[in-house]
Design a protein around this motif. Structure first.
Motif, PDB file in Angstrom:
ATOM      1  N   GLU A  90     -19.971 -20.284  -4.185  1.00 41.36           N
ATOM      2  CA  GLU A  90     -20.385 -18.885  -4.046  1.00 41.36           C
ATOM      3  C   GLU A  90     -19.389 -17.937  -4.719  1.00 41.36           C
ATOM      4  O   GLU A  90     -19.790 -17.042  -5.467  1.00 41.36           O
ATOM      5  CB  GLU A  90     -20.555 -18.565  -2.549  1.00 41.36           C
ATOM      6  CG  GLU A  90     -21.415 -17.361  -2.224  1.00 41.36           C
ATOM      7  CD  GLU A  90     -22.873 -17.548  -2.625  1.00 41.36           C
ATOM      8  OE1 GLU A  90     -23.304 -16.789  -3.502  1.00 41.36           O
ATOM      9  OE2 GLU A  90     -23.541 -18.445  -2.082  1.00 41.36           O
ATOM     10  N   PRO A  91     -18.089 -18.134  -4.484  1.00 39.74           N
ATOM     11  CA  PRO A  91     -17.113 -17.260  -5.156  1.00 39.74           C
ATOM     12  C   PRO A  91     -17.176 -17.362  -6.680  1.00 39.74           C
ATOM     13  O   PRO A  91     -16.934 -16.369  -7.382  1.00 39.74           O
ATOM     14  CB  PRO A  91     -15.770 -17.760  -4.643  1.00 39.74           C
ATOM     15  CG  PRO A  91     -16.066 -18.482  -3.381  1.00 39.74           C
ATOM     16  CD  PRO A  91     -17.435 -19.045  -3.534  1.00 39.74           C
ATOM     17  N   ALA A  92     -17.519 -18.529  -7.176  1.00 39.76           N
ATOM     18  CA  ALA A  92     -17.594 -18.691  -8.631  1.00 39.76           C
ATOM     19  C   ALA A  92     -18.677 -17.786  -9.205  1.00 39.76           C
ATOM     20  O   ALA A  92     -18.514 -17.175 -10.269  1.00 39.76           O
ATOM     21  CB  ALA A  92     -17.860 -20.146  -8.985  1.00 39.76           C
ATOM     22  N   ILE A  93     -19.786 -17.698  -8.503  1.00 41.95           N
ATOM     23  CA  ILE A  93     -20.874 -16.815  -8.956  1.00 41.95           C
ATOM     24  C   ILE A  93     -20.391 -15.372  -8.938  1.00 41.95           C
ATOM     25  O   ILE A  93     -20.597 -14.591  -9.872  1.00 41.95           O
ATOM     26  CB  ILE A  93     -22.098 -16.955  -8.021  1.00 41.95           C
ATOM     27  CG1 ILE A  93     -22.541 -18.404  -7.897  1.00 41.95           C
ATOM     28  CG2 ILE A  93     -23.225 -16.060  -8.474  1.00 41.95           C
ATOM     29  CD1 ILE A  93     -23.119 -18.996  -9.131  1.00 41.95           C
ATOM     30  N   GLU A  94     -19.710 -15.050  -7.854  1.00 42.48           N
ATOM     31  CA  GLU A  94     -19.172 -13.699  -7.695  1.00 42.48           C
ATOM     32  C   GLU A  94     -18.239 -13.390  -8.864  1.00 42.48           C
ATOM     33  O   GLU A  94     -18.282 -12.303  -9.453  1.00 42.48           O
ATOM     34  CB  GLU A  94     -18.414 -13.637  -6.358  1.00 42.48           C
ATOM     35  CG  GLU A  94     -18.399 -12.294  -5.690  1.00 42.48           C
ATOM     36  CD  GLU A  94     -19.722 -11.565  -5.746  1.00 42.48           C
ATOM     37  OE1 GLU A  94     -19.705 -10.426  -6.253  1.00 42.48           O
ATOM     38  OE2 GLU A  94     -20.775 -12.121  -5.347  1.00 42.48           O
TER      39      GLU A  94
ATOM     40  N   ASN B 217     -14.067 -23.718 -11.728  1.00 42.83           N
ATOM     41  CA  ASN B 217     -15.389 -24.150 -11.285  1.00 42.83           C
ATOM     42  C   ASN B 217     -16.477 -23.458 -12.109  1.00 42.83           C
ATOM     43  O   ASN B 217     -17.382 -24.100 -12.652  1.00 42.83           O
ATOM     44  CB  ASN B 217     -15.521 -23.792  -9.794  1.00 42.83           C
ATOM     45  CG  ASN B 217     -16.867 -24.202  -9.203  1.00 42.83           C
ATOM     46  OD1 ASN B 217     -17.647 -23.363  -8.802  1.00 42.83           O
ATOM     47  ND2 ASN B 217     -17.136 -25.495  -9.184  1.00 42.83           N
ATOM     48  N   LEU B 218     -16.326 -22.152 -12.259  1.00 42.44           N
ATOM     49  CA  LEU B 218     -17.299 -21.385 -13.033  1.00 42.44           C
ATOM     50  C   LEU B 218     -17.296 -21.834 -14.483  1.00 42.44           C
ATOM     51  O   LEU B 218     -18.336 -22.011 -15.114  1.00 42.44           O
ATOM     52  CB  LEU B 218     -16.960 -19.897 -12.936  1.00 42.44           C
ATOM     53  CG  LEU B 218     -17.802 -18.959 -13.802  1.00 42.44           C
ATOM     54  CD1 LEU B 218     -19.250 -18.967 -13.356  1.00 42.44           C
ATOM     55  CD2 LEU B 218     -17.267 -17.544 -13.769  1.00 42.44           C
ATOM     56  N   ARG B 219     -16.104 -22.066 -14.991  1.00 39.03           N
ATOM     57  CA  ARG B 219     -15.961 -22.410 -16.397  1.00 39.03           C
ATOM     58  C   ARG B 219     -16.627 -23.744 -16.712  1.00 39.03           C
ATOM     59  O   ARG B 219     -17.274 -23.905 -17.746  1.00 39.03           O
ATOM     60  CB  ARG B 219     -14.469 -22.487 -16.709  1.00 39.03           C
ATOM     61  CG  ARG B 219     -14.166 -22.573 -18.153  1.00 39.03           C
ATOM     62  CD  ARG B 219     -12.784 -22.069 -18.374  1.00 39.03           C
ATOM     63  NE  ARG B 219     -12.263 -22.630 -19.583  1.00 39.03           N
ATOM     64  CZ  ARG B 219     -11.150 -22.220 -20.157  1.00 39.03           C
ATOM     65  NH1 ARG B 219     -10.423 -21.278 -19.597  1.00 39.03           N
ATOM     66  NH2 ARG B 219     -10.757 -22.762 -21.274  1.00 39.03           N
TER      67      ARG B 219
END
Lengths: 538, 187
Positions: free
Chosen positions: A268-272, A314-316
């Motif tokens: 969830e934080p990655a999306i944020e 994670n997002l990357r």
């Protein structure tokens, strides 16, 4: 020809009526899913057999069964001491009065009186209920064991979101193809098909893959445009495509990534973090984030934005998966959304083939991206149309496969498809959802679906979720569970007056193509003549 | 005709041992009302109630010889049969319930011809009357015999018996054992 089956002996509106079979009628000739008419005193009832059972008048008969090896004894007992009963769910009434005849079949609000005669429904009865093939109605198949054509009012059909369900290999794709052709011919709506397995655009394959069947573009070349994500694959298959879709990194927004949270395994934080990066870098956020190499600078920047290092990684990772998709590139030469919209505006149906990129990431990303932008456009136009009385946008039907990926309870609230299913009817956009696991679809979305067509399902949860909210559910359940594994389906909901188990019309033979095309031509000619007449009248 | 009541009548045959078969349809009475009945019981005995026959024919070769050497026998013995009234005809119409008046004494009793039997057995309502009778013969036997007899008059006896069996199955829906016993006797 009417065939008397028996008489009504008991029942209730809620649970259906019990019918005792006449002695001459064999229980074995009955089948769930067949239609019957019940001649009540004041009106005729139209219902479906949902259960067949056996009864005896004397319990001792069961304890000491008669010698049925003797045909005489067997014949005497059948229909008298031993008899068959049918359970019938009444759905419609056809009134005896003149005004009610004009109104047509009504939803059932009572039950027939005791000992009303029950007959097998005849072809004219079915026609009375489902109508004949005409301008709006499209022949989709035949009710089980009957010659009559089952026609669907497609103009009505496309006003709501609809679903086609069934285990894999039960004929969903063929059914969808028939419906798409129907919509193309009989309704004003245009279709946008996200064709994951490249089966609707140019050619599809029959079960087992032995036979190629023609798809939309081959049958209606002028009304269908095939878009592709995988040009090479299309060329190899000999498909003439109209447009190659490319997606620029700068076109991808954090909202698009949000939907991929599960498939890309993002937190969830990655999306944020995605939203924050977007705010910081603008359009090029994706490229920036994934190409960032200076670790010190990263650290500083992240601290500034209050993003944790592991969250960013994670997002990357997720963004890199997207970048690896072959149809993405830093800057797309053309705007795919604009192209799609232009085609749709012209009334051309668009089929987007995914070619080799059947990977769910690609499918979810592209489908969601395009749909989101088209949604925005439609909403804007519709609002404008409401305000200034400008032309309303052409009704649009978006077909998605593997729908539970978009509409499962955890993402349905976020994805655009969830929104479309819930409220886009007002903006002239509806969904045609194709799925094999309806229990995976959000309940709220399922409940908003107008018409549901389901092939064989055998998972209890799937059956329950498809039938949720339908009256006489237990009866339909019996019918649904007993559909043949192939080429039989049950349709119920908004576009049909009552549930019908049916066999879809033939698709794949030369004759079937001809039938599809000729009805189309005949109608166009008719339409043209009418237009000319109108012109003279003015 | 020797005795008659509302529900039955008894008749004597003109010849010894010439009573109609058990279960056969007979009729009596003249216009306007004809009574129909089913033969339910038959007896042969002495003319005088107090005088019992004695055993004869110890030295005779066959039973026929006994009657030949003692010709008085056929005058001293009589055959009687009793008939259960199951319906009547008034004018052209058949009614499957009891007639307003019983038969007359000394009326003639006829066996019905096959076409009459067919006509009468168009309806199986008479079965209900048979079921509810009280006779020395068992009801099961009587019904089975009546149906077998009537069936013979029909072109398709089996179809008739099946139809009758179904009717019985409805009438005797609570008495499965009785139904079974009757059906066994119809084969």
């Amino acid at each position: 020809m009417t065939e008397r089956l028996g008489i009504v002996i008991s029942g209730s509106l809620d649970s259906g009526v019990e019918v005792r079979l006449d002695g001459a009628v064999s229980v074995e000739d009955m089948a769930v899913g067949r239609y019957v008419t019940i001649e009540g005193q004041k009106q005729r009832f139209f219902g479906m057999i949902t259960d067949v059972s056996l009864g005896v008048t004397d319990p001792r008969l069961i304890l000491t069964p008669p010698d049925v090896a003797d045909p005489f004894i067997a014949e005497v007992f059948s229909g008298t001491s031993t008899y068959g009963t049918l359970h019938i769910s009444p759905y419609l009434t056809i009134g005896g009065k003149a005004d009610s005849l004009l109104e047509g079949p009504q939803t059932v609000k009572t039950v027939p009186s005791h000992f009303s005669a029950v007959n097998l429904a005849t072809d004219p009865d079915i026609e009375l209920v489902f109508g004949q093939e005409d301008q709006e109605r499209f022949w989709i198949g035949n009710p089980m064991d009957m010659e009559t054509k089952l026609c669907l009012d497609l103009e009505e059909f496309v006003t709501r979101s609809n679903g086609i369900f069934g285990k894999s290999g039960t004929g969903k794709t063929f059914l969808t193809r028939i419906l798409l052709i129907g919509m193309l011919q009989k309704s004003k709506a245009v279709n946008l098909v996200f064709d994951m397995h490249s089966e609707y655009g140019w050619a599809g394959s029959s079960e087992g893959g032995q036979r190629k069947v023609k798809a939309l573009k081959q049958l209606f070349p002028s009304q269908v445009a095939v878009f592709t994500l995988d040009e090479e694959n299309s060329r190899r298959r000999g498909v003439s495509t109209d447009f190659v879709v490319r997606i620029g990194y700068d076109e991808i927004e954090p909202e698009d990534i949000g939907l991929l949270r599960q498939t890309l395994n993002l937190t969830e934080p990655a999306i944020e973090a995605g939203y924050q990066l977007r705010r910081k870098f603008g359009k090029n956020w994706l490229q920036q984030a994934s190409e960032w190499s200076d670790s010190e600078e990263i650290g500083e920047q992240l601290k500034e934005m209050n993003i944790h290092e592991s969250t960013f990684q994670n997002l990357r990772r997720g963004l890199n998966t997207i970048r690896r998709l072959p149809f993405t590139e830093p800057h797309a030469p053309t705007n795919a959304v604009q192209h799609v919209l232009e085609h749709l505006d012209r009334g051309t149906n668009v089929v987007l083939e995914f070619g080799r990129y059947r990977d769910i990431t690609a499918y979810v990303l592209v489908a969601n991206m395009l749909a989101r932008r088209i949604y925005a456009q439609y909403q804007e136009r519709m609002e404008k149309a409401m305000g200034e009385e400008a032309a309303r946008p052409t009704p649009l039907v978006i077909t998605i496969e593997e729908a539970h990926r978009f509409l499962n309870p955890s993402v349905a609230s976020q994805t655009i498809f969830g929104t479309i299913a819930r409220e886009m009817r007002k903006y002239n956009v509806t969904l045609l959802v194709i799925d094999q696991r309806p229990s995976g679809i959000d309940e709220e979305v399922m409940s908003q679906m107008g018409t549901k067509i389901t092939c064989l399902l055998d998972n209890e949860r799937d059956i329950d979720s498809v039938l949720a909210g339908v009256s006489s559910k237990s009866g339909l359940k019996a019918v649904l569970a007993r559909l043949a594994p192939k080429q039989q389906a049950l349709i119920f909901g908004h576009a049909v007056p009552m549930p019908v188990p049916f066999e879809p019309r033939e698709y794949g033979s030369a004759q079937s193509y001809k039938d599809f095309i000729t009805t189309n031509r005949a109608q166009r000619r008719e339409q043209a003549e009418k237009d000319i007449e109108d012109l003279w009248e003015r | 005709m020797l005795a008659a009541s509302t529900t039955d009548f008894t008749a004597q045959c003109y010849g010894l041992y010439q009573s109609p078969p058990l279960g056969s349809l007979v009729k009596t009475g003249d216009e306007p009302i004809e009574l129909y009945g089913i033969v339910g019981h038959a007896t042969t005995g002495s003319l005088e109630p107090g005088r019992r026959p004695i055993a004869r024919g110890q030295d005779e070769a066959s039973e026929e010889e006994v009657y030949r050497t003692s010709p008085q026998l056929s005058k001293l013995l009589k055959s009687e049969f009793s008939v259960l009234v199951v319906g009547h005809r008034e004018g052209d119409k058949l009614y499957y319930y009891l007639p307003p008046r019983p038969a007359r004494i000394h009326g003639f009793v006829y066996r019905c011809r096959p076409e009459e039997v067919r006509e009468f057995s168009q309806s199986l309502d008479f079965l209900n009357m048979l079921i509810n009778t009280n006779l020395p013969t068992s009801v099961d036997e009587l019904i089975a015999a009546a149906l077998r007899q009537t069936g013979q008059a029909h072109e398709d006896p089996r179809a008739f018996l099946v139809a009758a069996g179904k009717e019985l199955a409805v009438l005797l829906s609570g008495q499965f054992n009785q139904l079974k016993a009757i059906l066994e006797r119809l084969k």
